[in-house]
Scaffold this motif. Structure first.
Motif, PDB file in Angstrom:
ATOM      1  N   TYR A  33       0.836  -1.201   0.000  1.00 53.52           N
ATOM      2  CA  TYR A  33       0.000   0.000   0.000  1.00 53.52           C
ATOM      3  C   TYR A  33       0.875   1.256   0.000  1.00 53.52           C
ATOM      4  CZ  TYR A  33      -3.020  -3.448   2.378  1.00 53.52           C
ATOM      5  OH  TYR A  33      -3.718  -4.576   2.738  1.00 53.52           O
ATOM      6  N   TYR A  35       0.144   5.073   1.654  1.00 45.14           N
ATOM      7  CA  TYR A  35      -0.706   5.959   2.424  1.00 45.14           C
ATOM      8  C   TYR A  35      -0.089   7.345   2.426  1.00 45.14           C
ATOM      9  CZ  TYR A  35      -3.834   2.517   4.581  1.00 45.14           C
ATOM     10  OH  TYR A  35      -4.793   1.568   4.801  1.00 45.14           O
ATOM     11  N   LEU A  43      -4.184  10.011   7.987  1.00 43.92           N
ATOM     12  CA  LEU A  43      -3.587   8.942   7.193  1.00 43.92           C
ATOM     13  C   LEU A  43      -4.626   8.392   6.237  1.00 43.92           C
ATOM     14  CD1 LEU A  43      -1.468   6.538   9.439  1.00 43.92           C
ATOM     15  CD2 LEU A  43      -0.856   7.309   7.162  1.00 43.92           C
ATOM     16  N   ILE A  45      -5.456   6.135   2.578  1.00 43.45           N
ATOM     17  CA  ILE A  45      -4.916   5.214   1.589  1.00 43.45           C
ATOM     18  C   ILE A  45      -4.939   5.850   0.202  1.00 43.45           C
ATOM     19  CG2 ILE A  45      -7.119   4.079   1.096  1.00 43.45           C
ATOM     20  CD1 ILE A  45      -5.462   1.438   0.887  1.00 43.45           C
ATOM     21  N   ILE A  56      -6.788  -1.328  -5.117  1.00 40.01           N
ATOM     22  CA  ILE A  56      -7.418  -0.144  -4.559  1.00 40.01           C
ATOM     23  C   ILE A  56      -6.748   1.071  -5.188  1.00 40.01           C
ATOM     24  CG2 ILE A  56      -7.764   1.287  -2.508  1.00 40.01           C
ATOM     25  CD1 ILE A  56      -7.808  -1.261  -0.846  1.00 40.01           C
ATOM     26  N   GLU A  58      -7.689   4.930  -4.704  1.00 35.05           N
ATOM     27  CA  GLU A  58      -8.555   5.986  -4.207  1.00 35.05           C
ATOM     28  C   GLU A  58      -8.451   7.209  -5.109  1.00 35.05           C
ATOM     29  OE1 GLU A  58     -10.725   5.932  -1.288  1.00 35.05           O
ATOM     30  OE2 GLU A  58     -10.474   3.886  -2.005  1.00 35.05           O
ATOM     31  N   SER A  94       0.804  -6.158   3.963  1.00 32.65           N
ATOM     32  CA  SER A  94       0.013  -7.045   4.811  1.00 32.65           C
ATOM     33  C   SER A  94      -0.179  -8.380   4.115  1.00 32.65           C
ATOM     34  CB  SER A  94      -1.359  -6.430   5.123  1.00 32.65           C
ATOM     35  OG  SER A  94      -2.163  -6.408   3.960  1.00 32.65           O
ATOM     36  N   LEU A  95      -0.608  -9.373   4.906  1.00 32.61           N
ATOM     37  CA  LEU A  95      -0.960 -10.660   4.326  1.00 32.61           C
ATOM     38  C   LEU A  95      -2.241 -10.515   3.518  1.00 32.61           C
ATOM     39  CD1 LEU A  95      -0.305 -12.944   7.422  1.00 32.61           C
ATOM     40  CD2 LEU A  95       0.995 -12.948   5.294  1.00 32.61           C
ATOM     41  N   ILE A  99      -7.868 -10.525   6.806  1.00 24.43           N
ATOM     42  CA  ILE A  99      -7.733  -9.124   7.169  1.00 24.43           C
ATOM     43  C   ILE A  99      -6.717  -9.066   8.289  1.00 24.43           C
ATOM     44  CG2 ILE A  99      -8.888  -7.110   8.103  1.00 24.43           C
ATOM     45  CD1 ILE A  99     -11.431  -8.058   6.778  1.00 24.43           C
ATOM     46  N   LEU A 102      -1.505  -3.882   9.108  1.00 24.03           N
ATOM     47  CA  LEU A 102      -0.533  -3.331   8.180  1.00 24.03           C
ATOM     48  C   LEU A 102       0.811  -3.179   8.876  1.00 24.03           C
ATOM     49  CD1 LEU A 102      -2.707  -0.444   6.731  1.00 24.03           C
ATOM     50  CD2 LEU A 102      -2.331  -2.684   5.729  1.00 24.03           C
TER      51      LEU A 102
ATOM     52  N   TYR B  32     -13.485  -4.803  11.950  1.00 24.95           N
ATOM     53  CA  TYR B  32     -12.145  -5.127  12.447  1.00 24.95           C
ATOM     54  C   TYR B  32     -11.478  -3.805  12.797  1.00 24.95           C
ATOM     55  CZ  TYR B  32      -7.461  -7.290  12.417  1.00 24.95           C
ATOM     56  OH  TYR B  32      -6.216  -7.753  12.762  1.00 24.95           O
ATOM     57  N   TYR B  36      -2.694   1.547  16.529  1.00 25.79           N
ATOM     58  CA  TYR B  36      -1.302   1.668  16.157  1.00 25.79           C
ATOM     59  C   TYR B  36      -0.643   2.707  17.044  1.00 25.79           C
ATOM     60  CZ  TYR B  36      -1.830  -0.959  11.801  1.00 25.79           C
ATOM     61  OH  TYR B  36      -2.048  -1.944  10.874  1.00 25.79           O
ATOM     62  N   PHE B  89      -2.987   5.841  16.904  1.00 28.69           N
ATOM     63  CA  PHE B  89      -4.002   5.903  15.860  1.00 28.69           C
ATOM     64  C   PHE B  89      -4.947   4.715  15.996  1.00 28.69           C
ATOM     65  CE2 PHE B  89      -2.459   9.220  13.074  1.00 28.69           C
ATOM     66  CZ  PHE B  89      -1.097   9.267  13.309  1.00 28.69           C
ATOM     67  N   GLY B  97     -12.043  -6.425   2.513  1.00 29.46           N
ATOM     68  CA  GLY B  97     -10.630  -6.408   2.149  1.00 29.46           C
ATOM     69  C   GLY B  97      -9.824  -5.588   3.117  1.00 29.46           C
ATOM     70  N   ASN B  98      -8.566  -5.461   2.829  1.00 27.45           N
ATOM     71  CA  ASN B  98      -7.659  -4.818   3.756  1.00 27.45           C
ATOM     72  C   ASN B  98      -7.585  -3.314   3.527  1.00 27.45           C
ATOM     73  OD1 ASN B  98      -6.693  -6.322   5.817  1.00 27.45           O
ATOM     74  ND2 ASN B  98      -4.640  -6.543   5.019  1.00 27.45           N
ATOM     75  N   GLN B  99      -8.722  -2.645   3.457  1.00 27.14           N
ATOM     76  CA  GLN B  99      -8.720  -1.189   3.327  1.00 27.14           C
ATOM     77  C   GLN B  99      -9.055  -0.597   4.679  1.00 27.14           C
ATOM     78  OE1 GLN B  99     -10.942   0.427   0.103  1.00 27.14           O
ATOM     79  NE2 GLN B  99     -10.453   2.539   0.615  1.00 27.14           N
ATOM     80  N   PHE B 100      -8.071   0.047   5.273  1.00 23.80           N
ATOM     81  CA  PHE B 100      -8.227   0.590   6.604  1.00 23.80           C
ATOM     82  C   PHE B 100      -8.459   2.093   6.555  1.00 23.80           C
ATOM     83  CE2 PHE B 100      -7.440  -2.994   9.260  1.00 23.80           C
ATOM     84  CZ  PHE B 100      -6.634  -3.830   8.525  1.00 23.80           C
ATOM     85  N   PHE B 102      -8.216   5.414   8.980  1.00 25.27           N
ATOM     86  CA  PHE B 102      -7.515   5.823  10.190  1.00 25.27           C
ATOM     87  C   PHE B 102      -8.120   7.079  10.798  1.00 25.27           C
ATOM     88  CE2 PHE B 102      -3.630   3.275  10.597  1.00 25.27           C
ATOM     89  CZ  PHE B 102      -3.650   2.563   9.415  1.00 25.27           C
ATOM     90  N   GLY B 103      -8.013   7.176  12.113  1.00 21.02           N
ATOM     91  CA  GLY B 103      -8.285   8.429  12.808  1.00 21.02           C
ATOM     92  C   GLY B 103      -7.066   9.339  12.703  1.00 21.02           C
TER      93      GLY B 103
END
Lengths: 113, 112
Positions: A33, A35, A43, A45, A56, A58, A94-95, A99, A102, B32, B36, B89, B97-100, B102-103
């Protein structure tokens, strides 16, 4: 051993220039990724690649182009740099299968003057 | 449109006391959640996570609580130590999927 490494750590350049940031991970992860952390510390993505395939993308200006030569590398090229591009850019990995957290690099602070 | 919010930009706590960091989210599809920790000039490092099927997860001095009805999670650090001083954070992800998301972080200072 650094798990996710990105270079350079600092990058100062003038408006209009083209620059690249490199990222490599030695964790064997399938997904990488980019960011962006802006001046408000937010932060967000930008891109995600899985096994060299973009998954992805964005809302990012097309001046930003990620390139993944293999699943351990994800580089970020930025054309025609603008003042608003100044930020800290973090690479992460990440794997794929679950889920999972990171793992971040230490960031590249880009300053456009 | 910020889907994950940390409304306290900073927090100071005496060494040995409890630190409580809060996080709110707006998307009910998130299932999920992670915390951090970030030191200056370094990338965020994973601390602890929780899935939506649980309401508490504990790892040593760190405990994360999840209140799904309130869309709120918190991180408790007890006892707090000076080495815990960092920016924390919270992040959230759905099951697609793995799209996070963040605050904006809370800067914790633990005073010796």
């Amino acid at each position: 051993d650094t798990a996710v490494s990105q270079t350079p750590k600092y990058l100062v350049t003038q408006m209009g220039n083209d620059k690249s940031i490199k990222c490599e991970q030695n964790l064997g992860h399938d997904t990488m990724y980019w960011y962006k952390q802006d001046s408000k510390k937010f932060l967000k993505i930008m891109f995600s690649y899985n096994n060299k395939e973009l998954i992805i993308n964005e809302t990012v200006p097309n001046r930003f182009s990620p390139k993944s030569p293999d699943k351990a590398h994800l580089n970020l090229h930025i054309n025609s740099l603008e003042l608003g591009d100044s930020a800290v850019y973090f690479c992460a990995s990440s794997l794929e299968q679950v889920i999972s957290p990171l793992h971040f690099g230490n960031g590249t602070r880009l300053t456009v003057t | 449109d910020q889907q994950v919010k940390q409304n306290s930009p900073s927090l100071s706590v005496q060494e040995g006391r409890i630190s409580i960091l809060n996080c709110d989210y707006t998307n009910s599809m998130f299932d999920y959640f992670l915390w951090y920790k970030k030191y200056p000039a370094e990338g965020p490092t994973f601390l602890i996570s929780i899935s939506s099927i649980k309401d508490k997860n504990e790892d040593g001095r760190f405990t994360v609580f999840l209140n799904k009805s309130a869309k709120h999670l918190s991180l408790h650090i007890v006892p707090s130590q000076p080495g815990d001083s960092a920016v924390y954070f919270c992040a959230a992800s759905g099951n697609t999927g793995n799209q996070f998301y963040f605050g904006t972080g809370t800067s914790l200072t633990v005073i010796p």
